[in-house]
Motif scaffolding. Structure first.
Motif, PDB file in Angstrom:
ATOM      1  N   LEU A  10       0.502  -1.163   0.207  1.00  0.00           N
ATOM      2  CA  LEU A  10       0.220  -0.184   0.087  1.00  0.00           C
ATOM      3  C   LEU A  10       1.215   1.446   0.013  1.00  0.00           C
ATOM      4  O   LEU A  10       1.884   0.977   0.941  1.00  0.00           O
ATOM      5  CB  LEU A  10      -0.749  -0.231   1.830  1.00  0.00           C
ATOM      6  N   PRO A  87      -3.872   6.256  -8.004  1.00  0.00           N
ATOM      7  CA  PRO A  87      -4.608   5.655  -7.829  1.00  0.00           C
ATOM      8  C   PRO A  87      -4.680   4.535  -8.789  1.00  0.00           C
ATOM      9  O   PRO A  87      -5.095   2.709  -8.826  1.00  0.00           O
ATOM     10  CB  PRO A  87      -5.400   6.261  -7.284  1.00  0.00           C
ATOM     11  N   THR A  90      -3.570   0.617  -8.922  1.00  0.00           N
ATOM     12  CA  THR A  90      -3.556  -0.341  -8.408  1.00  0.00           C
ATOM     13  C   THR A  90      -4.302  -1.421  -8.894  1.00  0.00           C
ATOM     14  O   THR A  90      -5.365  -1.331  -9.855  1.00  0.00           O
ATOM     15  CB  THR A  90      -5.049   0.213  -7.410  1.00  0.00           C
ATOM     16  N   GLN A 120      -0.337  -7.635  -5.006  1.00  0.00           N
ATOM     17  CA  GLN A 120      -0.668  -6.430  -5.308  1.00  0.00           C
ATOM     18  C   GLN A 120      -0.055  -5.481  -4.973  1.00  0.00           C
ATOM     19  O   GLN A 120       0.624  -4.748  -3.600  1.00  0.00           O
ATOM     20  CB  GLN A 120      -2.164  -7.185  -3.863  1.00  0.00           C
ATOM     21  N   THR A 122      -1.808  -1.337  -3.928  1.00  0.00           N
ATOM     22  CA  THR A 122      -3.042  -0.697  -4.242  1.00  0.00           C
ATOM     23  C   THR A 122      -2.062   0.831  -3.509  1.00  0.00           C
ATOM     24  O   THR A 122      -1.856   0.867  -3.035  1.00  0.00           O
ATOM     25  CB  THR A 122      -3.346  -1.177  -2.390  1.00  0.00           C
ATOM     26  N   SER A 124      -2.670   4.544  -2.924  1.00  0.00           N
ATOM     27  CA  SER A 124      -4.898   5.091  -1.499  1.00  0.00           C
ATOM     28  C   SER A 124      -4.248   6.964  -2.815  1.00  0.00           C
ATOM     29  O   SER A 124      -3.280   7.580  -2.805  1.00  0.00           O
ATOM     30  CB  SER A 124      -4.222   5.352  -0.463  1.00  0.00           C
TER      31      SER A 124
END
Length: 125
Positions: A10, A87, A90, A120, A122, A124
């Motif tokens: 993240l 974003p 992602t 993954q 991600t 934000s």
């Protein structure tokens, strides 16, 4: 060849991440290596590729200037340096290997022979 992707996580928009893909098995240098990504509800899309020698690299047009693919044939590793993340970056990122003709590449997922499990990413806002 078996592929293991790592390095996802993240991150805030504008940040950076470096993905790694470790390859096991023989003849790593015979493979064109690539990164693809797949966002929820979307098809898998080409991100970047590097040919066997590492001298040639290719990118999706929309990612040029922000992503850099590289490989270390001595370590059987492929990397994807991602900067200024947005974003819309992602997705699950996959590394893939193609037993391609020398110094050739393709953006077509079905052409790739081996895939890692995905990592993954991600971003934000």
């Amino acid at each position: 060849v078996q592929l293991q992707a790592s390095g996802g996580g993240l991150v805030q928009a504008g940040g950076s991440l470096r993905l790694s893909c470790a390859a096991s098995g023989r003849y790593f240098m015979s493979y064109t290596m690539a990164w693809f990504r797949q966002a929820p509800g979307k098809e898998r899309e080409f991100v970047a590729a590097t040919t066997q020698s590492g001298r040639k690299t290719y990118y999706a047009d929309s990612l040029k200037g922000r992503f850099t693919i590289s490989r270390d044939n001595a370590k059987n590793m492929v990397y994807l340096q991602m900067t200024n993340l947005k974003p819309e970056d992602t997705a699950v990122y996959y590394c893939a290997a193609d037993d391609a003709r020398p110094e050739m590449y393709t953006t077509v997922p079905d052409a790739y022979d081996y895939w890692g499990q995905g990592t993954q990413v991600t971003v934000s806002s």
